[in-house]
Design a protein around this motif. Structure first.
Motif, PDB file in Angstrom:
ATOM      1  N   LYS A 226       0.830  -1.196   0.000  1.00 21.66           N
ATOM      2  CA  LYS A 226       0.000   0.000   0.000  1.00 21.66           C
ATOM      3  C   LYS A 226       0.875   1.262   0.000  1.00 21.66           C
ATOM      4  N   MET A 227       0.361   2.320  -0.608  1.00 21.17           N
ATOM      5  CA  MET A 227       1.064   3.600  -0.575  1.00 21.17           C
ATOM      6  C   MET A 227       0.091   4.702  -0.186  1.00 21.17           C
ATOM      7  N   LEU A 228       0.594   5.624   0.622  1.00 18.74           N
ATOM      8  CA  LEU A 228      -0.218   6.711   1.153  1.00 18.74           C
ATOM      9  C   LEU A 228       0.609   7.985   1.078  1.00 18.74           C
ATOM     10  N   ALA A 229      -0.003   9.081   0.672  1.00 21.04           N
ATOM     11  CA  ALA A 229       0.706  10.359   0.611  1.00 21.04           C
ATOM     12  C   ALA A 229       0.162  11.299   1.663  1.00 21.04           C
ATOM     13  N   THR A 230       1.057  11.992   2.371  1.00 18.59           N
ATOM     14  CA  THR A 230       0.625  13.022   3.314  1.00 18.59           C
ATOM     15  C   THR A 230       0.533  14.341   2.576  1.00 18.59           C
ATOM     16  N   ALA A 231      -0.243  15.252   3.108  1.00 17.21           N
ATOM     17  CA  ALA A 231      -0.399  16.559   2.460  1.00 17.21           C
ATOM     18  C   ALA A 231      -0.762  17.582   3.508  1.00 17.21           C
ATOM     19  N   PRO A 232      -0.302  18.805   3.352  1.00 17.48           N
ATOM     20  CA  PRO A 232      -0.692  19.865   4.278  1.00 17.48           C
ATOM     21  C   PRO A 232      -2.131  20.290   4.026  1.00 17.48           C
ATOM     22  N   PRO A 233      -2.732  21.076   4.934  1.00 22.18           N
ATOM     23  CA  PRO A 233      -4.104  21.540   4.726  1.00 22.18           C
ATOM     24  C   PRO A 233      -4.250  22.232   3.380  1.00 22.18           C
ATOM     25  N   LYS A 234      -5.443  22.096   2.788  1.00 17.26           N
ATOM     26  CA  LYS A 234      -5.808  22.716   1.515  1.00 17.26           C
ATOM     27  C   LYS A 234      -5.015  22.178   0.328  1.00 17.26           C
ATOM     28  N   ALA A 235      -4.303  21.050   0.505  1.00 15.96           N
ATOM     29  CA  ALA A 235      -3.495  20.547  -0.600  1.00 15.96           C
ATOM     30  C   ALA A 235      -4.051  19.257  -1.185  1.00 15.96           C
ATOM     31  N   ASP A 236      -5.209  18.777  -0.671  1.00 11.16           N
ATOM     32  CA  ASP A 236      -5.725  17.495  -1.134  1.00 11.16           C
ATOM     33  C   ASP A 236      -5.878  17.468  -2.652  1.00 11.16           C
ATOM     34  N   VAL A 237      -6.434  18.526  -3.243  1.00 13.46           N
ATOM     35  CA  VAL A 237      -6.684  18.526  -4.681  1.00 13.46           C
ATOM     36  C   VAL A 237      -5.436  18.892  -5.471  1.00 13.46           C
ATOM     37  N   LEU A 238      -4.383  19.362  -4.781  1.00 11.42           N
ATOM     38  CA  LEU A 238      -3.164  19.772  -5.460  1.00 11.42           C
ATOM     39  C   LEU A 238      -2.056  18.756  -5.348  1.00 11.42           C
ATOM     40  N   ILE A 239      -2.284  17.694  -4.584  1.00  8.98           N
ATOM     41  CA  ILE A 239      -1.189  16.793  -4.247  1.00  8.98           C
ATOM     42  C   ILE A 239      -0.698  15.989  -5.446  1.00  8.98           C
ATOM     43  N   ALA A 240      -1.603  15.589  -6.362  1.00  8.33           N
ATOM     44  CA  ALA A 240      -1.197  14.717  -7.467  1.00  8.33           C
ATOM     45  C   ALA A 240      -0.048  15.292  -8.292  1.00  8.33           C
ATOM     46  N   PRO A 241      -0.111  16.566  -8.734  1.00 17.14           N
ATOM     47  CA  PRO A 241       1.021  17.101  -9.499  1.00 17.14           C
ATOM     48  C   PRO A 241       2.321  17.111  -8.723  1.00 17.14           C
ATOM     49  N   ARG A 242       2.251  17.265  -7.404  1.00 16.08           N
ATOM     50  CA  ARG A 242       3.478  17.357  -6.605  1.00 16.08           C
ATOM     51  C   ARG A 242       4.130  16.001  -6.403  1.00 16.08           C
ATOM     52  N   ILE A 243       3.371  14.942  -6.452  1.00 15.73           N
ATOM     53  CA  ILE A 243       3.976  13.628  -6.246  1.00 15.73           C
ATOM     54  C   ILE A 243       4.104  12.863  -7.558  1.00 15.73           C
ATOM     55  N   GLY A 244       4.027  13.597  -8.667  1.00 15.88           N
ATOM     56  CA  GLY A 244       4.239  12.945  -9.956  1.00 15.88           C
ATOM     57  C   GLY A 244       2.988  12.254 -10.453  1.00 15.88           C
ATOM     58  N   ARG A 245       3.186  11.205 -11.236  1.00 18.00           N
ATOM     59  CA  ARG A 245       2.060  10.510 -11.871  1.00 18.00           C
ATOM     60  C   ARG A 245       1.564   9.398 -10.962  1.00 18.00           C
ATOM     61  N   LEU A 246       0.929   9.790  -9.880  1.00 20.40           N
ATOM     62  CA  LEU A 246       0.458   8.800  -8.901  1.00 20.40           C
ATOM     63  C   LEU A 246      -1.022   9.024  -8.593  1.00 20.40           C
ATOM     64  N   PRO A 247      -1.901   9.005  -9.588  1.00 15.83           N
ATOM     65  CA  PRO A 247      -3.305   9.326  -9.329  1.00 15.83           C
ATOM     66  C   PRO A 247      -3.998   8.337  -8.411  1.00 15.83           C
ATOM     67  N   SER A 248      -3.496   7.119  -8.324  1.00 18.00           N
ATOM     68  CA  SER A 248      -4.178   6.128  -7.482  1.00 18.00           C
ATOM     69  C   SER A 248      -3.690   6.142  -6.040  1.00 18.00           C
ATOM     70  N   MET A 249      -2.654   6.930  -5.765  1.00 15.24           N
ATOM     71  CA  MET A 249      -2.145   6.969  -4.398  1.00 15.24           C
ATOM     72  C   MET A 249      -3.130   7.713  -3.502  1.00 15.24           C
ATOM     73  N   GLU A 250      -3.483   7.108  -2.394  1.00 19.48           N
ATOM     74  CA  GLU A 250      -4.424   7.754  -1.476  1.00 19.48           C
ATOM     75  C   GLU A 250      -3.730   8.889  -0.738  1.00 19.48           C
ATOM     76  N   VAL A 251      -4.438   9.987  -0.572  1.00 15.73           N
ATOM     77  CA  VAL A 251      -3.882  11.159   0.095  1.00 15.73           C
ATOM     78  C   VAL A 251      -4.450  11.251   1.508  1.00 15.73           C
ATOM     79  N   LEU A 252      -3.567  11.430   2.466  1.00 14.11           N
ATOM     80  CA  LEU A 252      -3.979  11.571   3.854  1.00 14.11           C
ATOM     81  C   LEU A 252      -3.523  12.926   4.363  1.00 14.11           C
ATOM     82  N   SER A 253      -4.439  13.838   4.556  1.00 13.00           N
ATOM     83  CA  SER A 253      -4.081  15.181   5.001  1.00 13.00           C
ATOM     84  C   SER A 253      -4.151  15.267   6.520  1.00 13.00           C
ATOM     85  N   PRO A 254      -3.498  16.276   7.118  1.00 13.59           N
ATOM     86  CA  PRO A 254      -3.624  16.492   8.564  1.00 13.59           C
ATOM     87  C   PRO A 254      -5.079  16.693   9.002  1.00 13.59           C
TER      88      PRO A 254
END
Length: 511
Positions: free
Chosen positions: A317-345
């Motif tokens: 499994k892979m999970l990405a952390t993200a700062p507040p207000k970054a949930d919709v912006l996280i994909a471009p920052r972590i490259g081509r990982l659209p299926s990676m689940e994002v876990l924000s604070p």
């Protein structure tokens, strides 16, 4: 309890002028303030040491004798402690003979307060620093444990370990401002729980520091000029212990503070410490991992892409952390990982509340926190059990009932990104908040719970030292984007781990 009244002098430095110390003016200053001390009517006078500006044995004996006569004329019972300058040319026997009292550690009780006069070795060597003997620490431990009365400790050397920034003598030599093992004394104070105040000299400035709920006060030098040039401060302190602790320093550099008396047994919550050593990230570790958590990277996107391909093949499994207000912006920052689940604070703070109070009523202070709360099965209510606050909160939360808590801005919580707190009626303060931001081990423990994978089988790929440390404390394996910036952590690079995990060779330099 009747109010205990104490007069304190320290770092008198009687003798020749030296640097900022006007030792030649000490007799005049002491005689001038004698009437002030008499009018104060203290229960006793305490001299914390450094009575002479050391020259040689004959001169130091002469200046010590002169000082002892002036203090005796004040007419107030006086107890003396040993300072480092009192031992440069004189022995303890010399001091005892001139001052006519023992220089061994002692104690007494006045008006329901236990007074401890701790006299460990105060000899200071620039090469050796300041050390106390084990026997001195054992004596202090036995003495503090012998009573449950509120206790005040006096010593020449302070033990609080506070900053020496801007101190004329110790800013460049902070190791000489305290004992090398002063942390052992602070640990003892935490254990015994009855010390309400520690009073010291040596630093030549007025200060009050609270450590683990215990007040530590230092008193300025009587003869020094550096805080109020060009004349000596002429400092002496009136210390009253009653309903609270009231310290008033008289002289040209006046200072006043009131400090509460903590209840016996009160403790500050200890800081989070690493429960285990840094987990080694090697082939054996990577062969058994069940999940990878990725902090939004900057230059490691290529290597994380490689790891993602391998993780998909292995079912990791892979999970990405993200700062507040970054949930919709996280994909471009972590490259081509659209299926990676994002876990924000924002989601983590909701997980925190759900873990300790399933189904609790909460009030989120922004939209992200609202979404996270609903996703975790929490109930949103204007009369909540918990208030959720984030650094990106959009508006102050207003109480809607008498028992609802007041909103507290996160700027007073050391810029915490996400916090949650039980809503006891109108009693919130910064210390009431539970911080579960990415800089805390709690964040990663909750992330592992969400993944359903134990921490010892999780790898965290970090871009910041603060989050790397938090993950280490939580027991995860950790790799850093640029470990060369933080060599003290001893962590591998994301590039190295990606190559090891995927079985691909590291790219050559410049490729």
């Amino acid at each position: 309890m009747n109010t205990l009244r104490l007069a304190v002098v320290t770092d008198i430095h009687n003798g020749p002028d030296r640097e900022t110390q006007r030792g030649s003016q000490v007799p005049r200053i002491l005689k001038a303030l004698a009437n002030d001390i008499r009018r104060y009517k203290p229960d006793m006078l305490i001299d914390l040491g450094d009575r002479v500006n050391d020259v040689d044995r004959a001169s130091d004996l002469k200046h010590l004798s002169e000082l002892a006569e002036i203090i005796a004329d004040i007419g107030v019972p006086c107890t003396y402690l040993m300072g480092n300058h009192d031992l440069d040319n004189l022995s303890i026997d010399d001091n005892e003979r001139v001052l006519r009292q023992s220089m061994s550690s002692s104690s007494l009780e006045i008006k329901g307060v236990h007074l401890v006069f701790w006299r460990p070795d105060a000899y200071l060597s620039v090469g050796r620093g300041l050390d106390f003997r084990r026997s001195d620490l054992n004596w202090l431990s036995d003495e503090l444990k012998s009573t449950r009365l509120p206790t005040v400790v006096f010593s020449h050397i302070p033990v609080h370990g506070g900053s020496m920034t801007s101190n004329y003598f110790f800013e460049e030599l902070p190791d000489l401002a305290t004992y090398r093992a002063s942390h052992e004394i602070r640990q003892l104070l935490r254990e015994v729980g009855n010390v309400i105040l520690w009073v010291a000299g040596h630093l030549h400035w007025n200060s009050a520091v609270v450590v683990d709920g215990i007040a530590h006060v230092s008193i300025a030098s009587l003869a020094d000029t550096w805080t109020k040039p060009p004349e000596p401060a002429g400092a002496w302190a009136a210390i009253e212990v009653g309903q609270d602790i009231h310290v008033t320093v008289q002289g040209r550099d006046p200072y006043e503070t009131r400090l509460p008396i903590h209840e016996a047994g009160d403790r500050w919550v200890p800081r989070v410490r690493a429960a285990r050593p840094v987990r080694r990230v090697d082939g054996a570790f990577l062969g058994g991992i069940g999940a990878i958590i990725v902090e939004a990277p900057a230059s490691s996107e290529h290597h994380i892409d490689i790891m993602r391909d391998t993780a998909d093949q292995r079912g990791v499994k892979m999970l990405a952390t993200a700062p507040p207000k970054a949930d919709v912006l996280i994909a471009p920052r972590i490259g081509r990982l659209p299926s990676m689940e994002v876990l924000s604070p924002s989601q983590i703070v909701a997980l925190h509340v759900a873990a300790i109070a399933p189904g609790a009523a909460v009030w989120p202070t922004n939209e992200e926190l609202r979404i996270g709360a609903l996703a975790c099965g929490l109930t949103i209510h204007s009369d909540p059990d918990y208030v959720l606050v984030g650094e990106s909160s959009e508006r102050p939360w207003k109480a809607t009932t008498d028992r609802s808590p007041q909103y507290v801005a996160t700027s007073s919580i050391a810029k915490a990104q996400c916090i949650a707190r039980s809503a006891d009626a109108n009693t919130l303060s910064p210390s009431d908040f539970v911080v579960v931001s990415p800089e805390t081990a709690r964040y990663f423990s909750l992330a592992c719970r969400k993944l359903g994978v134990p921490s010892e089988r999780v790898l965290f790929m970090a871009t910041r030292a603060a989050t790397a440390r938090a993950a280490v404390y939580a027991g995860l394996g950790v790799a850093l984007e640029d470990p060369a910036k933080f060599p003290e952590l001893g962590l591998p690079s994301i590039k190295e781990v990606a190559a090891l995990f995927s079985g691909r060779p590291l790219p050559r330099a410049g490729v």
